[in-house]
Design a protein around this motif. Structure first.
Motif, PDB file in Angstrom:
ATOM      1  N   GLN A 162      37.380  39.489 -34.306  1.00  0.00           N
ATOM      2  CA  GLN A 162      37.674  40.828 -34.243  1.00  0.00           C
ATOM      3  C   GLN A 162      38.179  41.319 -35.329  1.00  0.00           C
ATOM      4  OE1 GLN A 162      36.989  42.390 -30.628  1.00  0.00           O
ATOM      5  NE2 GLN A 162      35.886  40.418 -30.759  1.00  0.00           N
ATOM      6  N   THR A 187      33.575  35.683 -31.131  1.00  0.00           N
ATOM      7  CA  THR A 187      33.457  36.843 -31.876  1.00  0.00           C
ATOM      8  C   THR A 187      34.732  37.110 -32.663  1.00  0.00           C
ATOM      9  OG1 THR A 187      31.572  37.360 -30.482  1.00  0.00           O
ATOM     10  CG2 THR A 187      32.295  38.989 -32.365  1.00  0.00           C
ATOM     11  N   CYS A 234      40.097  39.524 -26.086  1.00  0.00           N
ATOM     12  CA  CYS A 234      39.207  39.078 -27.271  1.00  0.00           C
ATOM     13  C   CYS A 234      40.205  38.457 -28.192  1.00  0.00           C
ATOM     14  CB  CYS A 234      38.340  39.817 -27.833  1.00  0.00           C
ATOM     15  SG  CYS A 234      37.077  40.541 -26.581  1.00  0.00           S
ATOM     16  N   TYR A 262      21.701  33.153 -24.810  1.00  0.00           N
ATOM     17  CA  TYR A 262      22.724  34.263 -25.252  1.00  0.00           C
ATOM     18  C   TYR A 262      23.584  34.718 -23.943  1.00  0.00           C
ATOM     19  CZ  TYR A 262      19.894  37.235 -22.074  1.00  0.00           C
ATOM     20  OH  TYR A 262      19.336  37.942 -20.887  1.00  0.00           O
ATOM     21  N   ASN A 287      25.916  47.672 -27.210  1.00  0.00           N
ATOM     22  CA  ASN A 287      24.882  48.361 -27.769  1.00  0.00           C
ATOM     23  C   ASN A 287      24.459  49.128 -26.527  1.00  0.00           C
ATOM     24  OD1 ASN A 287      22.346  49.319 -28.375  1.00  0.00           O
ATOM     25  ND2 ASN A 287      21.782  47.356 -29.344  1.00  0.00           N
ATOM     26  N   SER A 289      32.811  40.445 -26.103  1.00  0.00           N
ATOM     27  CA  SER A 289      33.393  40.173 -27.238  1.00  0.00           C
ATOM     28  C   SER A 289      32.963  41.264 -28.426  1.00  0.00           C
ATOM     29  CB  SER A 289      33.660  38.984 -27.954  1.00  0.00           C
ATOM     30  OG  SER A 289      32.217  38.181 -28.024  1.00  0.00           O
ATOM     31  N   ARG A 290      31.623  41.351 -28.360  1.00  0.00           N
ATOM     32  CA  ARG A 290      31.130  42.411 -29.596  1.00  0.00           C
ATOM     33  C   ARG A 290      31.059  44.139 -28.908  1.00  0.00           C
ATOM     34  NH1 ARG A 290      24.812  40.494 -28.665  1.00  0.00           N
ATOM     35  NH2 ARG A 290      24.548  41.370 -26.677  1.00  0.00           N
ATOM     36  N   GLU A 291      30.827  44.967 -29.627  1.00  0.00           N
ATOM     37  CA  GLU A 291      30.812  46.234 -29.330  1.00  0.00           C
ATOM     38  C   GLU A 291      29.609  46.501 -28.636  1.00  0.00           C
ATOM     39  OE1 GLU A 291      33.154  48.755 -29.447  1.00  0.00           O
ATOM     40  OE2 GLU A 291      34.380  47.092 -30.287  1.00  0.00           O
ATOM     41  N   ARG A 319      28.086  36.876 -25.909  1.00  0.00           N
ATOM     42  CA  ARG A 319      29.042  37.723 -26.587  1.00  0.00           C
ATOM     43  C   ARG A 319      29.142  39.318 -26.024  1.00  0.00           C
ATOM     44  NH1 ARG A 319      29.907  35.489 -32.151  1.00  0.00           N
ATOM     45  NH2 ARG A 319      28.383  34.297 -32.580  1.00  0.00           N
TER      46      ARG A 319
END
Length: 387
Positions: A330, A328, A344, A284, A298, A294-296, A291
């Motif tokens: 968008q 990722t 991103c 990962y 957590n 590039s991801r929201e 990611r």
């Protein structure tokens, strides 16, 4: 079966770690007291390319393409880099960077690879260049993971192998010409039955065998992909597919690029061939899979300020201003995050993903902005996130 045991000796590693592109667009040549001075050349260091010095050049970055040739052309044309017929470079001395995932989910992967190589040859004659960065779907295919391959892409592999059997020139010439030849072949096959039915076992097997031969380590397309890095620095900007982290920088980006390239080129003197570089390609937090940016975020794992701190540390250690990533999709379009340290740019433009409108990132004078088509007019550009 000889056609499927392709091992073109014409693909050689670059013998020098640094080379220079000496030409530039005539319009960009500085004028001093009416005289013409030599342009500042592009200097590329590393094999595959790792560090690029391209003074006074416009940079355009495009995200994941996933086998969609039509959307690829739309994105490049929108950026002013590709002719209306879809074959010729119009970007003069611009630097184009594609951040990975050309493979899977679409039908025309090899055609896109061929087009980008053709555009690179043309761009170099004008003082520009085209660079590609390998993503996780490139490395998955070289591992033999074909889970996301479109049926039409298997057909393209079978056609490409047949084409190579007929072609009498060098590998480079054959590969460059495929973008033109494939258009003709697609038209010829359009009237035929190209659908994959459960009973068309022979056709399916032919495509799988062809793809395995082309993309296995040491195969001609694996060797072609080995010419590209997983991390590229152009001027003050980092380009990678997933994300660069501090432990990657500590390990050495040029070292990672070299190890990935060697793995793609396949067995040499080692019994089992070069080992897959885990730090770049697996897990990962590897370069092609991460990611983090590039991801929201957590909140239970990473607070935004922590990610921003990681990005700041990474960029500081490699002496870069910003990082550009794909990987990722968008949903709301290309964007910047973490105090504009990370951009991103995967917008899921492929018809095999979100089929969204193409967007590209433009960097001029170290300022980045997103270019996309105006919602109400296909002929007008909308510019967002200018920093």
């Amino acid at each position: 079966m000889a056609a499927f045991a392709l091992n073109f000796a014409q693909i050689h590693a670059v013998s020098r770690s640094k080379f220079v592109v000496q030409c530039c667009s005539p319009s960009q040549v500085p004028q001093i007291n009416g005289g013409v001075v030599k342009p500042i050349p592009i200097v590329v260091t590393g094999d595959p390319p790792t560090f690029v010095s391209a003074p006074q050049r416009r940079i355009v970055a495009v995200g994941d393409l996933h086998g969609d040739l039509s959307q690829t052309r739309s994105a490049l044309q929108m950026a002013g880099l590709l002719s209306s017929d879809g074959f010729y470079w119009t970007g003069r001395d611009t630097i184009l960077v594609q951040v990975g995932d050309i493979l899977d989910r679409g039908e025309h992967e090899i055609a896109i690879l061929s087009l980008l190589k053709s555009l690179n040859v043309q761009a170099k004659s004008q003082g520009g260049a085209v660079f590609q960065v390998n993503g996780n779907h490139e490395t998955m295919n070289i591992e033999g993971d074909f889970r996301y391959v479109d049926p039409g892409a298997f057909d393209e592999c079978a056609d490409f192998v047949e084409y190579l059997e007929q072609y009498k020139g060098s590998w480079d010439d054959a590969f460059l010409n495929w973008i033109y030849v494939s258009e003709v072949w697609r038209e010829e096959h359009a009237s035929g039955d190209n659908k994959w039915s459960p009973w068309n076992i022979v056709k399916r097997q032919k495509g799988v065998v062809a793809r395995s031969a082309l993309f296995s380590p040491g195969g001609v397309l694996a060797c072609e992909l080995s010419r590209h890095p997983v991390v590229l620095k152009v001027n003050d900007w980092i380009f990678c597919h997933g994300g660069l982290l501090p432990h990657h920088v500590k390990y050495g980006v040029e070292r990672m690029n070299k190890e990935v390239s060697n793995w793609m080129r396949g067995p040499k003197q080692e019994i089992d061939g070069p080992k897959m570089p885990f730090i770049a390609l697996r897990g990962y937090d590897s370069v092609v899979w991460s990611r983090l940016y590039s991801r929201e975020p957590n909140p239970l794992q990473h607070q935004p300020w922590k990610i921003s701190s990681i990005a700041e540390k990474t960029l500081g250690e490699i002496k870069a201003k910003g990082m550009v990533v794909g990987h990722t999709p968008q949903a709301n379009g290309a964007n910047s995050k973490y105090d504009s340290r990370v951009w991103c740019i995967d917008v899921g433009m492929s018809s095999g993903v979100l089929n969204s409108s193409p967007e590209v990132l433009e960097i001029v004078d170290n300022k980045a902005r997103v270019l996309k088509r105006h919602r109400d007019s296909f002929d007008e550009l909308a510019v967002v996130d200018y920093l």
